[in-house]
Design a protein around this motif. Structure first.
Motif, PDB file in Angstrom:
ATOM      1  N   TYR A 237     -10.723   6.832  -1.883  1.00 10.31           N
ATOM      2  CA  TYR A 237     -10.056   7.220  -3.116  1.00 10.31           C
ATOM      3  C   TYR A 237     -10.252   6.115  -4.145  1.00 10.31           C
ATOM      4  O   TYR A 237     -10.375   4.947  -3.806  1.00 10.31           O
ATOM      5  CB  TYR A 237      -8.547   7.406  -2.909  1.00 10.31           C
TER       6      TYR A 237
ATOM      7  N   LEU B  39      -9.256   2.795  -2.417  1.00 11.76           N
ATOM      8  CA  LEU B  39      -8.451   2.920  -1.209  1.00 11.76           C
ATOM      9  C   LEU B  39      -9.222   3.657  -0.131  1.00 11.76           C
ATOM     10  O   LEU B  39      -9.939   4.613  -0.407  1.00 11.76           O
ATOM     11  CB  LEU B  39      -7.167   3.702  -1.502  1.00 11.76           C
TER      12      LEU B  39
ATOM     13  N   PHE C 152     -11.438   8.782   4.479  1.00 13.77           N
ATOM     14  CA  PHE C 152     -11.422   9.195   3.080  1.00 13.77           C
ATOM     15  C   PHE C 152     -11.462   7.971   2.177  1.00 13.77           C
ATOM     16  O   PHE C 152     -10.802   6.971   2.442  1.00 13.77           O
ATOM     17  CB  PHE C 152     -10.152  10.001   2.781  1.00 13.77           C
TER      18      PHE C 152
ATOM     19  N   PHE D  32      -9.406  11.522  -5.209  1.00  8.81           N
ATOM     20  CA  PHE D  32     -10.281  11.672  -4.053  1.00  8.81           C
ATOM     21  C   PHE D  32     -11.745  11.496  -4.436  1.00  8.81           C
ATOM     22  O   PHE D  32     -12.206  12.033  -5.453  1.00  8.81           O
ATOM     23  CB  PHE D  32     -10.065  13.053  -3.430  1.00  8.81           C
TER      24      PHE D  32
ATOM     25  N   PRO E 274      -3.954   8.229  -6.675  1.00  7.17           N
ATOM     26  CA  PRO E 274      -5.316   8.127  -6.154  1.00  7.17           C
ATOM     27  C   PRO E 274      -6.109   9.406  -6.415  1.00  7.17           C
ATOM     28  O   PRO E 274      -5.590  10.509  -6.289  1.00  7.17           O
ATOM     29  CB  PRO E 274      -5.090   7.916  -4.657  1.00  7.17           C
TER      30      PRO E 274
ATOM     31  N   PHE F  96      -3.609  13.913  -4.924  1.00  5.31           N
ATOM     32  CA  PHE F  96      -2.374  13.274  -5.360  1.00  5.31           C
ATOM     33  C   PHE F  96      -1.976  13.654  -6.782  1.00  5.31           C
ATOM     34  O   PHE F  96      -2.839  13.913  -7.636  1.00  5.31           O
ATOM     35  CB  PHE F  96      -2.529  11.749  -5.312  1.00  5.31           C
TER      36      PHE F  96
ATOM     37  N   GLY G  27       0.812  -1.213   0.000  1.00  4.84           N
ATOM     38  CA  GLY G  27       0.000   0.000   0.000  1.00  4.84           C
ATOM     39  C   GLY G  27       0.846   1.263   0.000  1.00  4.84           C
ATOM     40  O   GLY G  27       2.033   1.248  -0.334  1.00  4.84           O
ATOM     41  N   LEU G  28       0.233   2.354   0.415  1.00  7.18           N
ATOM     42  CA  LEU G  28       0.932   3.633   0.493  1.00  7.18           C
ATOM     43  C   LEU G  28       1.602   3.766   1.851  1.00  7.18           C
ATOM     44  O   LEU G  28       0.970   3.545   2.884  1.00  7.18           O
ATOM     45  CB  LEU G  28      -0.050   4.797   0.318  1.00  7.18           C
TER      46      LEU G  28
ATOM     47  N   PHE H  33      -3.350   4.386   5.633  1.00  7.00           N
ATOM     48  CA  PHE H  33      -3.973   3.963   4.381  1.00  7.00           C
ATOM     49  C   PHE H  33      -4.196   2.463   4.421  1.00  7.00           C
ATOM     50  O   PHE H  33      -3.333   1.701   4.880  1.00  7.00           O
ATOM     51  CB  PHE H  33      -3.062   4.281   3.184  1.00  7.00           C
ATOM     52  N   GLY H  34      -5.345   2.014   3.915  1.00  4.71           N
ATOM     53  CA  GLY H  34      -5.547   0.593   3.674  1.00  4.71           C
ATOM     54  C   GLY H  34      -4.822   0.182   2.404  1.00  4.71           C
ATOM     55  O   GLY H  34      -4.325   1.029   1.656  1.00  4.71           O
ATOM     56  N   THR H  35      -4.769  -1.134   2.162  1.00  2.00           N
ATOM     57  CA  THR H  35      -4.065  -1.641   0.980  1.00  2.00           C
ATOM     58  C   THR H  35      -4.975  -1.758  -0.228  1.00  2.00           C
ATOM     59  O   THR H  35      -4.518  -2.129  -1.306  1.00  2.00           O
ATOM     60  CB  THR H  35      -3.408  -2.995   1.264  1.00  2.00           C
TER      61      THR H  35
ATOM     62  N   GLN I 291      -6.444  14.494   0.979  1.00  3.13           N
ATOM     63  CA  GLN I 291      -5.215  14.713   0.234  1.00  3.13           C
ATOM     64  C   GLN I 291      -5.495  14.550  -1.253  1.00  3.13           C
ATOM     65  O   GLN I 291      -6.286  13.712  -1.657  1.00  3.13           O
ATOM     66  CB  GLN I 291      -4.141  13.727   0.701  1.00  3.13           C
TER      67      GLN I 291
ATOM     68  N   GLN J  58      -8.162   4.563  -7.494  1.00  4.90           N
ATOM     69  CA  GLN J  58      -6.863   4.602  -8.175  1.00  4.90           C
ATOM     70  C   GLN J  58      -6.904   3.722  -9.409  1.00  4.90           C
ATOM     71  O   GLN J  58      -7.156   2.518  -9.325  1.00  4.90           O
ATOM     72  CB  GLN J  58      -5.733   4.169  -7.242  1.00  4.90           C
TER      73      GLN J  58
END
Lengths: 119, 107
Positions: free
Chosen positions: B36, B87, B34, B46, B44, A110, A42-43, B97-99, A108, B38
């Motif tokens: 997102y 995400l 939040f 929003f 990502p 990106f 992940g991030l 953050f989750g994966t 956020q 991707q």
């Protein structure tokens, strides 16, 4: 619309080189962030900045440094690149949000990332 | 340990088959959650912010909800263009953050 621009989409560097990744945002956001994204992990937050010349370490700051001399620009520096720093690097920005905190409650936004390969 | 967990890791749906993605969190002092989207090779994008339990947000075929322990992203009658990784992220006194959930919608 918020626009976060990363200077390169793809970059190839050699082990031991000093590498600069640049990020610019056009929305006058107070906060800026650098993440790396790896499959299955992940991030992960490297560093973030909540004001000009201010920075905070994230989860994985080792081997990296940052610079924020102007509000709109945030640079990530790999002091001596190594192969384990091959990754997708993502920059983000956000507004300060309600109540002063380095950990903003605002979303956020990106950039499209820089895919960095270290050979 | 504070963390954010998303499930399932991957989801394949037929076009029009509604479903939900889950984001569970164990952080204290939630400041915001939040969602997102991707797409491959991109950053990502929003989608939604949720701040308190009971809050809901909608955008086209997507609806996000929040309880004290988890959030759901409901996808109603998905289309192939909804295929992406979704995400979830949480801000408290850290950023988490989750994966992600990789969604594939088959025509």
């Amino acid at each position: 619309d918020v626009k976060v621009t990363q200077s390169s989409r793809y970059l190839v560097k050699r082990t031991g080189e000093k590498v600069f990744l640049e990020c610019v945002q056009d929305m006058d956001h107070e906060n800026m962030f650098w993440y790396r994204q790896d499959p299955g992990l992940g991030l992960r937050l490297i560093y973030f900045s909540y004001d000009v010349k201010m920075k905070e370490k994230g989860d994985i700051p080792e081997g990296y440094s940052v610079s924020r001399e102007k509000k709109e620009r945030f640079s990530l520096i790999l002091e001596s690149a190594s192969t384990n720093q091959t990754s997708m690097y993502l920059c983000a920005s956000s507004r300060e949000g309600q109540g002063y905190s380095a950990y903003s409650n605002q979303p956020q936004h990106f950039g499209d990332g820089t895919r960095l390969s270290i050979l | 340990e504070d963390q954010v967990t998303q499930s399932p890791e991957a989801l394949r749906l037929q076009e029009g088959e509604s479903s939900s993605l889950n984001c569970s969190y164990t952080v204290s002092g939630l400041r915001g959650l939040f969602w997102y989207r991707q797409d491959p090779g991109k950053g990502p994008e929003f989608l939604f912010t949720l701040y308190s339990a009971g809050e809901e947000k909608e955008k086209e075929r997507l609806k996000a909800t929040l309880t004290k322990k988890e959030s759901f992203l409901h996808i109603t009658a998905p289309k192939p263009e909804d295929s992406a990784t979704y995400l979830c992220a949480v801000t408290s006194n850290q950023f988490y953050f989750g994966t992600g959930t990789s969604l594939t919608v088959i025509p």
